[in-house]
Motif scaffolding. Structure first.
Motif, mmCIF file in Angstrom:
data_model
loop_
_atom_site.group_PDB
_atom_site.id
_atom_site.type_symbol
_atom_site.label_atom_id
_atom_site.label_comp_id
_atom_site.label_asym_id
_atom_site.label_seq_id
_atom_site.Cartn_x
_atom_site.Cartn_y
_atom_site.Cartn_z
ATOM 1 N N ILE A 268 12.209 53.163 16.066
ATOM 2 C CA ILE A 268 13.330 54.193 15.852
ATOM 3 C C ILE A 268 14.553 54.041 16.550
ATOM 4 C CG2 ILE A 268 12.470 55.560 17.561
ATOM 5 C CD1 ILE A 268 12.578 57.911 15.698
ATOM 6 N N SER A 269 15.728 54.597 15.829
ATOM 7 C CA SER A 269 16.796 54.386 16.500
ATOM 8 C C SER A 269 17.117 55.397 17.588
ATOM 9 C CB SER A 269 17.955 54.550 15.632
ATOM 10 O OG SER A 269 18.239 55.676 14.933
ATOM 11 N N VAL A 270 18.051 55.226 18.550
ATOM 12 C CA VAL A 270 18.576 56.027 19.373
ATOM 13 C C VAL A 270 19.000 57.399 18.935
ATOM 14 C CG1 VAL A 270 19.992 56.678 21.580
ATOM 15 C CG2 VAL A 270 18.608 54.754 21.318
ATOM 16 N N LYS A 271 19.855 57.118 18.044
ATOM 17 C CA LYS A 271 20.479 58.200 17.226
ATOM 18 C C LYS A 271 19.354 59.034 16.563
ATOM 19 C CE LYS A 271 24.814 57.939 14.755
ATOM 20 N NZ LYS A 271 25.665 57.058 14.272
ATOM 21 N N ALA B 260 17.260 49.007 17.942
ATOM 22 C CA ALA B 260 16.132 50.120 17.621
ATOM 23 C C ALA B 260 15.234 50.272 18.933
ATOM 24 C CB ALA B 260 15.197 49.534 16.442
ATOM 25 N N VAL B 261 14.336 51.071 18.928
ATOM 26 C CA VAL B 261 13.585 51.368 20.016
ATOM 27 C C VAL B 261 12.167 50.843 19.467
ATOM 28 C CG1 VAL B 261 12.560 52.874 21.892
ATOM 29 C CG2 VAL B 261 14.872 52.998 20.873
ATOM 30 N N LEU B 262 11.412 50.081 20.212
ATOM 31 C CA LEU B 262 10.161 49.971 19.606
ATOM 32 C C LEU B 262 8.799 49.701 21.037
ATOM 33 C CD1 LEU B 262 9.791 46.382 17.964
ATOM 34 C CD2 LEU B 262 11.949 47.200 18.796
ATOM 35 N N LEU B 263 7.835 50.006 20.658
ATOM 36 C CA LEU B 263 6.538 49.786 21.578
ATOM 37 C C LEU B 263 6.734 48.279 22.099
ATOM 38 C CD1 LEU B 263 3.751 51.845 20.301
ATOM 39 C CD2 LEU B 263 5.133 52.587 22.184
ATOM 40 N N ASN B 264 6.465 48.199 23.495
ATOM 41 C CA ASN B 264 6.396 46.712 24.050
ATOM 42 C C ASN B 264 5.211 46.088 23.421
ATOM 43 O OD1 ASN B 264 7.162 44.864 25.626
ATOM 44 N ND2 ASN B 264 6.414 45.712 27.606
ATOM 45 N N GLU B 265 5.469 44.667 23.537
ATOM 46 C CA GLU B 265 4.498 43.638 23.097
ATOM 47 C C GLU B 265 3.287 43.878 23.150
ATOM 48 O OE1 GLU B 265 4.675 41.916 20.228
ATOM 49 O OE2 GLU B 265 6.497 41.178 21.190
ATOM 50 N N LEU C 204 7.122 58.417 23.089
ATOM 51 C CA LEU C 204 6.030 57.486 22.781
ATOM 52 C C LEU C 204 5.104 57.565 21.641
ATOM 53 C CD1 LEU C 204 4.851 56.280 26.522
ATOM 54 C CD2 LEU C 204 6.098 54.840 24.870
ATOM 55 N N GLU C 205 4.685 58.958 21.607
ATOM 56 C CA GLU C 205 3.888 59.516 20.368
ATOM 57 C C GLU C 205 4.591 59.046 18.908
ATOM 58 O OE1 GLU C 205 0.769 60.766 20.083
ATOM 59 O OE2 GLU C 205 0.877 59.921 22.156
ATOM 60 N N ILE C 206 5.904 59.422 18.892
ATOM 61 C CA ILE C 206 6.684 59.072 17.653
ATOM 62 C C ILE C 206 6.646 57.356 17.561
ATOM 63 C CG2 ILE C 206 8.960 59.033 16.621
ATOM 64 C CD1 ILE C 206 9.494 61.685 18.193
ATOM 65 N N LEU C 207 6.955 56.811 18.451
ATOM 66 C CA LEU C 207 6.968 55.193 18.364
ATOM 67 C C LEU C 207 5.381 54.711 17.804
ATOM 68 C CD1 LEU C 207 8.821 54.004 21.150
ATOM 69 C CD2 LEU C 207 9.366 53.749 18.779
ATOM 70 N N LYS C 208 4.443 55.194 18.273
ATOM 71 C CA LYS C 208 3.060 54.947 17.948
ATOM 72 C C LYS C 208 3.006 54.959 16.373
ATOM 73 C CE LYS C 208 0.782 55.255 22.172
ATOM 74 N NZ LYS C 208 0.273 56.110 23.156
ATOM 75 N N GLU C 209 3.668 56.061 16.019
ATOM 76 C CA GLU C 209 3.462 56.492 14.712
ATOM 77 C C GLU C 209 4.608 55.617 13.796
ATOM 78 O OE1 GLU C 209 3.548 60.105 12.874
ATOM 79 O OE2 GLU C 209 1.643 60.826 13.831
ATOM 80 N N GLU D 243 6.911 50.157 28.778
ATOM 81 C CA GLU D 243 6.163 51.027 27.778
ATOM 82 C C GLU D 243 7.119 50.507 26.398
ATOM 83 O OE1 GLU D 243 3.518 52.790 27.789
ATOM 84 O OE2 GLU D 243 3.339 53.552 29.645
ATOM 85 N N ILE D 244 8.290 50.303 26.346
ATOM 86 C CA ILE D 244 8.899 50.157 25.107
ATOM 87 C C ILE D 244 9.851 48.921 25.282
ATOM 88 C CG2 ILE D 244 9.070 52.576 24.448
ATOM 89 C CD1 ILE D 244 12.008 52.289 25.268
ATOM 90 N N LYS D 245 10.583 48.402 24.476
ATOM 91 C CA LYS D 245 11.617 47.527 24.454
ATOM 92 C C LYS D 245 12.629 47.909 23.403
ATOM 93 C CE LYS D 245 9.237 44.285 21.723
ATOM 94 N NZ LYS D 245 8.799 42.817 21.261
ATOM 95 N N ARG D 246 13.969 47.160 23.428
ATOM 96 C CA ARG D 246 14.842 47.445 22.453
ATOM 97 C C ARG D 246 15.284 46.199 21.783
ATOM 98 N NH1 ARG D 246 19.606 50.592 25.758
ATOM 99 N NH2 ARG D 246 18.552 49.736 27.270
ATOM 100 N N LYS D 247 15.319 46.471 20.436
ATOM 101 C CA LYS D 247 15.766 45.203 19.778
ATOM 102 C C LYS D 247 16.665 45.710 18.408
ATOM 103 C CE LYS D 247 12.986 41.717 17.171
ATOM 104 N NZ LYS D 247 11.762 41.379 16.568
ATOM 105 N N HIS D 248 17.734 44.898 18.453
ATOM 106 C CA HIS D 248 18.591 45.079 17.433
ATOM 107 C C HIS D 248 19.128 46.672 17.274
ATOM 108 C CE1 HIS D 248 17.827 41.116 16.394
ATOM 109 N NE2 HIS D 248 16.727 41.280 15.909
#
Ligand SMILES: [Zn+2]
Ligand SMILES: [Zn+2]
Length: 203
Positions: free
Chosen positions: A17-20, A52-57, A8-13, A45-50
């Motif tokens: 990001i991809s799972v890979k 990639a992983v991103l923070l939820n709306e 979550l910290e990484i996503l905030k920045e 907390e998060i959602k997936r799109k194409h």
């Protein structure tokens, strides 16, 4: 901090990001990351799109609220702010139509397009084709207020209730830009404490 919290910290920045990439960062298998991701997804907390992983709306909107208007520094709280695009790539948001017009005037020499949203229906409209009620008693944001409508008749209905003047884009734009050349900050000020104190000093 456990791995989920770190993700979550990484996503905030990084915003996404991809799972890979995550599996590389934590030096664990992609399957392990998927397990974390699935849990975080369930927790909302998060959602997936194409892929990639991103923070939820809801997280995203919260971070959007921190954006401030480049004209008056007010936080942009509208879900659908006035949005101008300069030379087909640079997108800038203003707190309202009032500041949006002032933004236009800064880029007068460049190719600018703008989108706004009908005050009642919230449907997107090209700012150039919209009708505006200028200076009504309904001050949605900055004053004098500028309220957009897709149709002239809706603008006129609104004007009957709240006063002001119905104008097309060019007239509304000129009214605001000429008006604001006199004193940009005082008109644009939100009703902040310091503004009220200034007013009291004057009175
Ligand atoms: Zn503004
Ligand atoms: Zn505003």
């Amino acid at each position: 901090m456990n791995r989920k919290e770190k993700i979550l910290e990484i996503l905030k920045e990084k915003k996404e990001i991809s799972v890979k990439e995550l599996s590389r960062i934590f030096n664990v298998s992609e399957m392990t990351i998927y397990r974390d991701i699935r849990e975080l997804e369930k927790e909302g907390e998060i959602k997936r799109k194409h892929g990639a992983v991103l923070l939820n709306e809801k997280e995203n909107t919260e971070s959007l609220l921190v954006d401030t208007c480049p004209i008056c520094d007010k936080p942009i709280t509208r879900a659908y702010p006035y949005r101008i695009t300069v030379e087909n790539y640079k997108v800038i948001e203003a707190c309202c139509e009032h500041c949006g017009f002032l933004l236009h005037s800064k880029y007068e020499d460049k190719k600018v397009s703008a989108i706004t949203y009908d005050f009642i229906t919230e449907n997107p409209i090209s700012a150039i084709n919209a009708w505006y009620v200028v200076g009504s008693s309904a001050v949605a944001c900055c004053s004098p207020s500028v309220i957009p409508f897709a149709s002239k008749s809706d603008a006129e209905k609104f004007q009957k209730g709240f006063g002001g003047e119905v104008m097309d884009f060019i007239n509304a734009y000129n009214t605001i830009v000429n008006n604001m050349n006199i004193s940009i900050k005082s008109c644009c000020q939100p009703q902040s404490v310091s503004f009220k104190i200034d007013e009291m000093k004057k009175g």
